[in-house]
Design an enzyme around this catalytic site. Sequence first.
Site, PDB file in Angstrom:
ATOM      1  CD  GLN A 100      -2.618   1.480   2.410  1.00  0.00           C
ATOM      2  OE1 GLN A 100      -2.339   1.714   3.570  1.00  0.00           O
ATOM      3  NE2 GLN A 100      -3.956   1.312   2.448  1.00  0.00           N
ATOM      4  CE1 TYR A 181      -2.913   9.152   7.496  1.00  0.00           C
ATOM      5  CE2 TYR A 181      -3.749   7.236   6.668  1.00  0.00           C
ATOM      6  CZ  TYR A 181      -3.238   7.873   7.730  1.00  0.00           C
ATOM      7  OH  TYR A 181      -3.388   7.280   8.963  1.00  0.00           O
ATOM      8  NE  ARG A 228      -8.454   0.905   3.078  1.00  0.00           N
ATOM      9  CZ  ARG A 228      -8.300   0.682   4.468  1.00  0.00           C
ATOM     10  NH1 ARG A 228      -7.537   1.673   4.941  1.00  0.00           N
ATOM     11  NH2 ARG A 228      -8.785  -0.159   5.224  1.00  0.00           N
ATOM     12  N   GLY A 314      -9.414  -6.936   9.003  1.00  0.00           N
ATOM     13  CA  GLY A 314      -8.315  -6.140   9.843  1.00  0.00           C
ATOM     14  C   GLY A 314      -7.889  -6.772  11.102  1.00  0.00           C
ATOM     15  NE  ARG A 315      -8.333  -2.618  15.848  1.00  0.00           N
ATOM     16  CZ  ARG A 315      -8.376  -1.773  17.076  1.00  0.00           C
ATOM     17  NH1 ARG A 315      -9.115  -2.120  18.240  1.00  0.00           N
ATOM     18  NH2 ARG A 315      -7.901  -0.589  16.863  1.00  0.00           N
TER      19      ARG A 315
END
Length: 358
Positions: A100, A181, A228, A314-315
């Site tokens: 990424q 971002y 993304r 993810g987690r």
Amino acid sequence: MTTSSLWQPFSLGRIQLHHRLALAPMTRNRANADGTPGDLAAEYYGQRASLGLLITEGTQPSEDGQGYFNTPGIHTPAQVEGWRKVTDEVHGRGGHIFIQLMHVGRISHPDNTAHRRKAVAPSAIAPDDEIFTPTGRQQVPVPRELGSGEIGGVIEEFRHAAASAIAAGADGVEIHGANGYLLHQFLSPNANQRTDAYGGSVENRARFVIEVAAAVAKEIGADRTGIRISPAFPLGGLNEGGTEAVRAQYRYLVGELAKLNLAYLQVHHLGDDELLRSFRELWPSALLVLRYGREREQIASDIDAGLSDVAPLGRLALANPDIVERLRSDATLNEIVPTTIYGGGAAGYTDYPALSQS
């Protein structure tokens, strides 16, 4: 879950997936000071190779792209060699890996970078937020506005980073256009108050994102390029306006990106399912959808509903390196240890036990 749509094979760009799960990108803050992946990174990603498609943590395409301490880069020869160890390990265990590319823009602090320069952004507007630094939480300072003549250089940084990722053995890259971002900042009216061709209208605010994606796709191939987005996410102090404003911005953006025939679009989804359905209609290739707070029983819901092709984890994957085996066999899951998510060593990174170790 043994008969779920999760276990159907799928073609994504140049790669063939055995199921519909993937590893979502997650910052772990364990790189070396020079931006090379840390010694444990190859083991960390290799442990999770059974997920098939691994999307790495955010990796800066240049020195100015760094925002947090101990995050990796992919713009120097040493970083390329460091990532090659990771990609070799993942491929050796049968997985595929996309690096990424994450330029943080204004979400930075000089104490977190080697060059200690001001962050760059669409406009000189601070996010009114704090950031972790080696000496604790500090206010994010006002960034420096990119000059019109500098934007092409930032696009070149993404192109070079994508080429470097392929040189490191990656199967592709994901462009990070989300989560507050740099690319997301260009999309957001409260962070982008430019009056040139990159600010103002929906079309102008989308221009930078589209040009980055086009440059990367031209360099390494559209079928090795993903992107993304996170519509309406208020991260990093962003406010993209009301529902209709967000829909107008992202329907235009996704429609234009669709013309590039990229390998996939990953949506970090906040909950506007009408907007998500329009993405499904606009987007010609793979659609990945990640929802906050999704429970185990809901992993396949968007796939079953026809809204998604692949479900990034993810987690759940952070705490369970063998999450694929655990889901297939309906086994219990490890609980995440929140205090070890960011920074440190093996604890909370490569020491979560697999079923065979339980």
